[in-house]
Design a protein around this motif. Structure first.
Motif, PDB file in Angstrom:
ATOM      1  N   SER A 239      45.891  -6.414  51.556  1.00 49.17           N
ATOM      2  CA  SER A 239      44.726  -6.901  52.301  1.00 49.17           C
ATOM      3  C   SER A 239      43.814  -7.561  51.273  1.00 49.17           C
ATOM      4  N   ALA A 240      43.015  -8.519  51.714  1.00 48.01           N
ATOM      5  CA  ALA A 240      42.245  -9.265  50.709  1.00 48.01           C
ATOM      6  C   ALA A 240      40.962  -9.866  51.262  1.00 48.01           C
ATOM      7  N   LEU A 241      40.124 -10.243  50.311  1.00 46.39           N
ATOM      8  CA  LEU A 241      38.881 -10.955  50.587  1.00 46.39           C
ATOM      9  C   LEU A 241      38.799 -12.023  49.497  1.00 46.39           C
ATOM     10  N   SER A 242      38.832 -13.298  49.910  1.00 50.86           N
ATOM     11  CA  SER A 242      38.884 -14.378  48.915  1.00 50.86           C
ATOM     12  C   SER A 242      37.660 -15.272  49.010  1.00 50.86           C
ATOM     13  N   HIS A 243      37.515 -16.121  48.015  1.00 52.58           N
ATOM     14  CA  HIS A 243      36.485 -17.183  48.024  1.00 52.58           C
ATOM     15  C   HIS A 243      35.058 -16.647  48.030  1.00 52.58           C
ATOM     16  N   ILE A 244      34.846 -15.448  47.479  1.00 47.34           N
ATOM     17  CA  ILE A 244      33.472 -14.955  47.343  1.00 47.34           C
ATOM     18  C   ILE A 244      32.803 -15.803  46.256  1.00 47.34           C
ATOM     19  N   GLN A 245      31.563 -16.216  46.468  1.00 46.07           N
ATOM     20  CA  GLN A 245      30.800 -16.959  45.458  1.00 46.07           C
ATOM     21  C   GLN A 245      29.442 -16.296  45.337  1.00 46.07           C
ATOM     22  N   LEU A 246      29.156 -15.719  44.170  1.00 49.90           N
ATOM     23  CA  LEU A 246      27.904 -14.985  43.995  1.00 49.90           C
ATOM     24  C   LEU A 246      27.183 -15.446  42.731  1.00 49.90           C
ATOM     25  N   ILE A 247      25.878 -15.636  42.863  1.00 54.36           N
ATOM     26  CA  ILE A 247      25.054 -15.984  41.704  1.00 54.36           C
ATOM     27  C   ILE A 247      24.032 -14.871  41.490  1.00 54.36           C
ATOM     28  N   LYS A 248      23.909 -14.419  40.248  1.00 54.24           N
ATOM     29  CA  LYS A 248      22.834 -13.494  39.888  1.00 54.24           C
ATOM     30  C   LYS A 248      21.932 -14.260  38.920  1.00 54.24           C
ATOM     31  N   VAL A 249      20.655 -14.458  39.285  1.00 53.16           N
ATOM     32  CA  VAL A 249      19.828 -15.415  38.533  1.00 53.16           C
ATOM     33  C   VAL A 249      19.428 -14.905  37.156  1.00 53.16           C
ATOM     34  N   HIS A 250      19.285 -13.608  37.017  1.00 52.43           N
ATOM     35  CA  HIS A 250      19.201 -13.051  35.662  1.00 52.43           C
ATOM     36  C   HIS A 250      19.617 -11.586  35.704  1.00 52.43           C
ATOM     37  N   GLY A 251      19.877 -11.026  34.513  1.00 50.39           N
ATOM     38  CA  GLY A 251      20.339  -9.640  34.469  1.00 50.39           C
ATOM     39  C   GLY A 251      21.821  -9.560  34.121  1.00 50.39           C
ATOM     40  N   SER A 252      22.345 -10.550  33.407  1.00 52.18           N
ATOM     41  CA  SER A 252      23.726 -10.508  32.901  1.00 52.18           C
ATOM     42  C   SER A 252      23.697 -11.063  31.480  1.00 52.18           C
TER      43      SER A 252
END
Ligand SMILES: O=c1[nH]c(=O)c2[nH]c(=O)[nH]c2[nH]1
Length: 320
Positions: A169-182
């Protein structure tokens, strides 16, 4: 796909079988702290299905042009659509299992089926309830372009029975931005290094997550109460990204996998593929929460892959 005697691979089938089933059985799942999702009405249970078959008996259709045992791919499409009406369950995996088993029962000269489906998501629109409140409509749905669950299964006839030889089973094409904190620092610095260390970068990732159950019946039968919905997996990914200040994408996906396996003891394995699509900085912000300007990164892009099993939970690492 199934290998025939002599190691040959042979298959044919139909792709983009669009199936819009209405009023499938509702799905209920246990709540988890990371998500508001507790199930789906399945008023619209829609899928884009890809289906193929294999078998020794099909060899003459390739080698001699003998179609006597060829089930037309057009008939496969009709079979899938009509059988979807008969499905009484509530999960994508259950639908795929139902179609596969029925097909191998109907066409005993075929040996194996490979089937996959992308759920086509429709969200209920929110409408005014008349007394100042708002509620989801039970009749109007909006086609969503958001990420959605999918599943793949391979079934094989072994003796008199049909066995599931692969499922995912899968979940594809997630696109996430974290603006700071990495951050990303401490990596090898040598004559090839031009990348500066970053202690607070905006991190944009593309992500695909897939998982396999210890016992596939928990995916096939949503009424056992052990179904893992893609929506909750998604919300776990959001939460971990939000909470963790990570030193790399490698460690971020490890943390996500750890949380997924911990919350869902019914899973045997979880797999990740990520891309680093971090925006290129044009105007550096003076402070983490002040104005910055970024643009699309130039190719090439970096990527990571990681597979985790329940053994990873046994190892003592600093995880929550
Ligand atoms: O999270 C990251 N992992 C890497 O391995 C890497 N390499 C790189 O250039 N940037 C990054 N970011």
């Amino acid at each position: 796909m199934l290998k025939l005697r002599g190691g040959r691979t042979l298959y044919y089938g139909k792709g983009d079988v669009l199936s819009y089933r209405t009023f499938a059985s509702p799905l209920a799942v246990s709540a988890i702290p990371e998500s508001t999702y507790t199930g789906c009405s399945n008023v619209i249970f829609a899928h884009n299905i890809k289906f193929s078959v294999s078998g020794e008996s099909l060899l003459p259709s390739f080698t001699e042009g003998d179609n006597a045992l060829v089930v037309a791919t057009d008939s496969m499409k009709n079979f899938i659509l009509r059988q979807t009406a008969e499905y009484e369950g509530n999960t994508t995996e259950g639908l795929l299992a139902f179609i596969s088993e029925k097909f191998l029962e109907r066409y005993p000269h075929l040996d194996a089926v490979e089937i996959s489906a992308d759920r086509i998501p429709f969200d209920a629109v929110v409408v005014s309830g008349g007394e100042g409140g708002f509620a989801p409509s039970e009749v109007v749905y909006r086609r969503s372009r958001n990420e959605h669950g999918s599943a793949t299964m391979k079934w094989q006839r072994i003796g008199d029975s049909t066995e599931l030889v692969f499922h995912e089973s899968a979940l594809s094409h997630i696109q996430l931005i974290k603006v700071h904190g990495s951050s990303f620092f401490g990596f090898v610095r040598d004559e090839y290094t031009t990348l500066p260390e970053s202690f607070d970068r905006p991190l944009f990732i593309f992500l695909s997550i897939s998982w396999t159950y210890e016992d596939a019946s928990n995916a096939i039968n949503g009424d056992r109460g052990r179904y893992v919905p893609a929506e909750q997996v998604h919300d776990i990914a959001h939460t971990v990204f939000h909470e963790a200040n990570t030193p790399s994408i490698q460690h971020l996906i490890y943390k996500m996998g750890h949380r997924i396996l911990k919350l869902f003891p019914q899973l045997a394995e979880v797999r990740f593929e990520s891309n680093n699509r971090t925006w290129e900085t044009v105007v550096e912000p003076a402070a983490p929460d002040s104005a910055g300007v970024y643009t699309e990164p130039r190719p090439p892009y970096g990527f990571q892959g990681f597979t985790m099993t329940r053994d990873d939970l046994q190892e003592q690492r600093s995880e929550t």
